[in-house]
Design a protein around this motif. Structure first.
Motif, PDB file in Angstrom:
ATOM      1  N   SER A  84      15.532   9.566  91.871  1.00 43.85           N
ATOM      2  CA  SER A  84      14.965   8.717  92.918  1.00 43.85           C
ATOM      3  C   SER A  84      15.923   7.606  93.300  1.00 43.85           C
ATOM      4  O   SER A  84      16.766   7.192  92.506  1.00 43.85           O
ATOM      5  CB  SER A  84      13.648   8.089  92.441  1.00 43.85           C
ATOM      6  N   SER A  85      15.768   7.115  94.518  1.00 42.68           N
ATOM      7  CA  SER A  85      16.511   5.962  95.007  1.00 42.68           C
ATOM      8  C   SER A  85      15.522   4.831  95.266  1.00 42.68           C
ATOM      9  O   SER A  85      14.359   5.087  95.607  1.00 42.68           O
ATOM     10  CB  SER A  85      17.266   6.313  96.288  1.00 42.68           C
ATOM     11  N   GLY A 108      20.765   3.982  94.106  1.00 41.92           N
ATOM     12  CA  GLY A 108      20.700   5.317  94.681  1.00 41.92           C
ATOM     13  C   GLY A 108      20.843   6.388  93.623  1.00 41.92           C
ATOM     14  O   GLY A 108      21.589   6.228  92.657  1.00 41.92           O
ATOM     15  N   SER A 109      20.098   7.463  93.799  1.00 44.37           N
ATOM     16  CA  SER A 109      20.199   8.652  92.944  1.00 44.37           C
ATOM     17  C   SER A 109      20.120   8.326  91.457  1.00 44.37           C
ATOM     18  O   SER A 109      20.976   8.725  90.672  1.00 44.37           O
ATOM     19  CB  SER A 109      21.496   9.414  93.256  1.00 44.37           C
ATOM     20  N   ARG A 139      10.479   3.498  96.848  1.00 41.71           N
ATOM     21  CA  ARG A 139      11.119   4.529  96.030  1.00 41.71           C
ATOM     22  C   ARG A 139      11.144   5.826  96.839  1.00 41.71           C
ATOM     23  O   ARG A 139      10.133   6.240  97.393  1.00 41.71           O
ATOM     24  CB  ARG A 139      10.324   4.725  94.735  1.00 41.71           C
TER      25      ARG A 139
END
Length: 143
Positions: A84-85, A108-109, A139
């Motif tokens: 998730s970012s 990010g990521s 999110r």
């Protein structure tokens, strides 16, 4: 003159494609759940927002010695099962509880179960001590 004739000839083809493109867009939005309304959809969004808020913690809040702007250190922990970012909005408040400025921290990521420390920076002198409050968390699931 030729350029104009070519452009004019292309317009009917583009107009013919417009309904097909609208149909594709409607299908994509429907599959993504963007057309859902009602209390159940609102409840799901509220639950997701609450869960995302639980992934974020302010670990430090101070006024930068050189800039005289507030800064926050934010720990973001991905408690989901997917990468998730995150975008975290921090409200910086003065001693009276008035919001002086805002800052944003992002990650990010972030893989499942992982955490990261990110910084949020305000852009105004609070003229004294500052407190930090998580104002919003978004999110996004994905890579």
């Amino acid at each position: 003159m030729r350029t104009r004739a070519t452009a004019t000839a292309a317009c009917p083809a583009a107009a013919a494609l417009a309904p097909a493109l609208a149909l594709v867009l409607a299908l994509v939005l429907a599959l993504a759940g963007c057309g859902r309304t009602g209390e159940a959809g609102a409840q799901r969004a509220e639950d997701a927002a609450r869960a995302a808020l639980g992934d974020v913690e302010v670990t430090a809040c101070r006024v930068d010695d050189q800039l005289q702007w507030p800064a926050a250190t934010v720990r973001i922990t991905n408690h989901t099962a997917t990468t998730s970012s995150y975008v975290v909005q921090i409200a910086f408040e003065d001693g009276a509880g008035r919001q002086v400025t805002e800052g944003v921290a992002a990650a990010g990521s972030l893989p499942p179960g992982q955490d990261t420390l990110e910084q949020a920076q305000g852009t105004a002198d609070p003229h004294g001590p500052v407190s930090c409050r998580i104002a919003d968390v978004v999110r996004y699931a994905g890579p």
